[in-house]
Design an enzyme around this catalytic site. Sequence first.
Site, PDB file in Angstrom:
ATOM      1  CE  LYS A 256      -1.600   2.909   2.871  1.00 17.96           C
ATOM      2  NZ  LYS A 256      -1.669   4.123   2.058  1.00 17.96           N
TER       3      LYS A 256
ATOM      4  CD  GLU B 164      13.824   0.781   8.768  1.00 15.59           C
ATOM      5  OE1 GLU B 164      14.253   1.726   9.470  1.00 15.59           O
ATOM      6  OE2 GLU B 164      14.439  -0.281   8.619  1.00 15.59           O
TER       7      GLU B 164
ATOM      8  CB  CYS C 279      12.997   8.969   8.810  1.00 12.54           C
ATOM      9  SG  CYS C 279      13.612   7.735   7.677  1.00 12.54           S
TER      10      CYS C 279
ATOM     11  CD  GLU D   9      10.770  12.469  11.864  1.00 16.70           C
ATOM     12  OE1 GLU D   9       9.654  12.001  12.148  1.00 16.70           O
ATOM     13  OE2 GLU D   9      11.594  11.871  11.166  1.00 16.70           O
TER      14      GLU D   9
HETATM   15  P1  ADP Z   1       3.695  10.550   7.281  1.00 19.70           P
HETATM   16  O1  ADP Z   1       3.493  11.357   8.510  1.00 19.70           O
HETATM   17  O2  ADP Z   1       5.079  10.497   6.777  1.00 19.70           O
HETATM   18  O3  ADP Z   1       2.668  10.750   6.206  1.00 19.70           O
HETATM   19  P2  ADP Z   1       2.323   8.173   8.075  1.00 19.70           P
HETATM   20  O4  ADP Z   1       2.808   7.208   9.099  1.00 19.70           O
HETATM   21  O5  ADP Z   1       1.097   8.951   8.371  1.00 19.70           O
HETATM   22  O6  ADP Z   1       3.572   9.067   7.773  1.00 19.70           O
HETATM   23  O7  ADP Z   1       2.121   7.452   6.676  1.00 19.70           O
HETATM   24  C1  ADP Z   1       2.953   6.428   6.191  1.00 19.70           C
HETATM   25  C2  ADP Z   1       2.097   5.389   5.509  1.00 19.70           C
HETATM   26  O8  ADP Z   1       1.207   4.821   6.452  1.00 19.70           O
HETATM   27  C3  ADP Z   1       1.231   5.928   4.385  1.00 19.70           C
HETATM   28  O9  ADP Z   1       1.125   4.943   3.373  1.00 19.70           O
HETATM   29  C4  ADP Z   1      -0.095   6.139   5.084  1.00 19.70           C
HETATM   30  O10 ADP Z   1      -1.181   6.127   4.184  1.00 19.70           O
HETATM   31  C5  ADP Z   1      -0.126   4.925   5.986  1.00 19.70           C
HETATM   32  N1  ADP Z   1      -1.042   5.020   7.121  1.00 19.70           N
HETATM   33  C6  ADP Z   1      -1.448   6.117   7.782  1.00 19.70           C
HETATM   34  N2  ADP Z   1      -2.322   5.793   8.768  1.00 19.70           N
HETATM   35  C7  ADP Z   1      -2.460   4.441   8.717  1.00 19.70           C
HETATM   36  C8  ADP Z   1      -3.213   3.471   9.478  1.00 19.70           C
HETATM   37  N3  ADP Z   1      -4.015   3.831  10.483  1.00 19.70           N
HETATM   38  N4  ADP Z   1      -3.100   2.170   9.138  1.00 19.70           N
HETATM   39  C9  ADP Z   1      -2.298   1.792   8.135  1.00 19.70           C
HETATM   40  N5  ADP Z   1      -1.560   2.638   7.386  1.00 19.70           N
HETATM   41  C10 ADP Z   1      -1.628   3.945   7.687  1.00 19.70           C
END
Ligand code: ADP
Length: 485
Positions: A180, A255, A289, A386
């Site tokens: 995803k 990560e 990161c 961050e």
């Molecule tokens: P950032 O702050 O860098 O956008 P996130 O952790 O929010 O980092 O996003 C990283 C990935 O995790 C993206 O693919 C995002 O769509 C996905 N993501 C965000 N929330 C969820 C969740 N509740 N469950 C699974 N994947 C998630």
Amino acid sequence: MLKKTSHFMREANFIGGSWVGADSGAMIDVVNPATRQTIGTVPKCGRTETRRAIEAAEEAFHSWKKTSANDRAKLLRKLHDAIMDNQEALAELLVMEQGKPLAEARGEVGMSAAYVLWYAEEGRRTYGDVVPSPWADRRILVTKEPVGVIGAITPWNFPSSMLARKLGPALAAGCTAVAKPASQTPYSGLAWGVLAEEAGFPAGVVNIVTGSASEIGDELTENPLVRKITFTGSTEVGKTLIRKSAGTVKKVSMELGGNAPFLVFDDADVERAVEGAVAAKYRNSGQTCVCTNRFFVQEGVYDRFVEKLVEATERLKVGSGLEEGTQQGPLIDEKAVEKVEELVADAAEKGGKVVAGGKRHALGGTFFEPTVIAEASPEMRFMQEEIFGPVSPIFRFNDEEEAVRLANDTAFGLACYFYTADLGRAFRVMEGLRYGLIGVNEGIITTVEAPFGGLKESGLGKEGGHQGIEDYLDTKYVCIGGLGL
Ligand code: ADP
């Protein structure tokens, strides 16, 4: 074969070897952060489509795991060649949805290909053991086998290479995958479907779904067919995924966020440190990161370091990633700019001196001026948070012990950097810093040959190196008895 950028820009998901839409027909807009224009749409899938992708991956796993490591390596080498033949098209696509300068995007795509090639090779070396037996008539074997279907969730800052680090070892080990990509940058993720199909991977080995993060994430973490979750993203989401994976006791590798310190000692080569600082801070406009979050500079060289970093920062060319010579692209979205603005305002209120940049860039949109803040102090928010933007806060320190203490004063433990010419100090500081990645007199250290991964709340597991395939393998112990020896 050379392809156009548009060839890789798929407005569909890749499930069981077919390009499909969401059941509901819903789509998500994808925006170019440099122009703020919608460049296309991708399906907004949820649990049902994800379940279908997992079932396709499980079906494919039964035959994929039986292929030889050598045959998988051949396909991975084809995949590597397909990426490199189309490096320019894939890099352009990456810039259009992510914003980074084209030169950096080319580098990222090259890195993706390098991970694939590295794991094509490492997949052939997943050795087991034959263990000396304590029984005369029994023999002990230890074997390594692919874990099964893996779920991979990736972020928008390195939409191509973060998937390479997961798909490379997974496919080499004999696993199948449901990936995803982030909703902001789905095309670089979907391009892996195009590439896998064209390289000749069997249907269902690689599946890519886009859409609702929580729905797709819930299905991936709760479905018992998925045996491993690999995630790159925020610590907050990582913790949720670990918690949800506990229900079916999946392997997890994470990560997560960083809060990288960059220490400059009085004995350092300041010119070299500034060069390293620019690379470690401003790459991808500070949105990695491993980007420096906090500079700690010793009294004796503080003023000189600040002066030279300001000069270098002000020289950075800000613009659209597709323009020749651009070094700083836009931030990913408005929320990212607001966060950076808040952190700069917080620092200014608490006595920080904005000595370069400090505000939105004249180009408008999500462009932000590369910024330096002198006289940073531990009460400021970026001591713990961050930044994920082009801001360099510079703290002072007096001695080595204080520097290491300040550097370690965080829940994170991903990357850190320090500059010194003293060998004894280099070892003391290296051993004192609780970080998974350490650059000594170097600002950019990531390479496929080395294990990348954080300590503390920055993560679990390693990506890259020979270590990076371990998380995709189960170890089995086999005792063969009754041998009558
Ligand atoms: P950032 O702050 O860098 O956008 P996130 O952790 O929010 O980092 O996003 C990283 C990935 O995790 C993206 O693919 C995002 O769509 C996905 N993501 C965000 N929330 C969820 C969740 N509740 N469950 C699974 N994947 C998630």
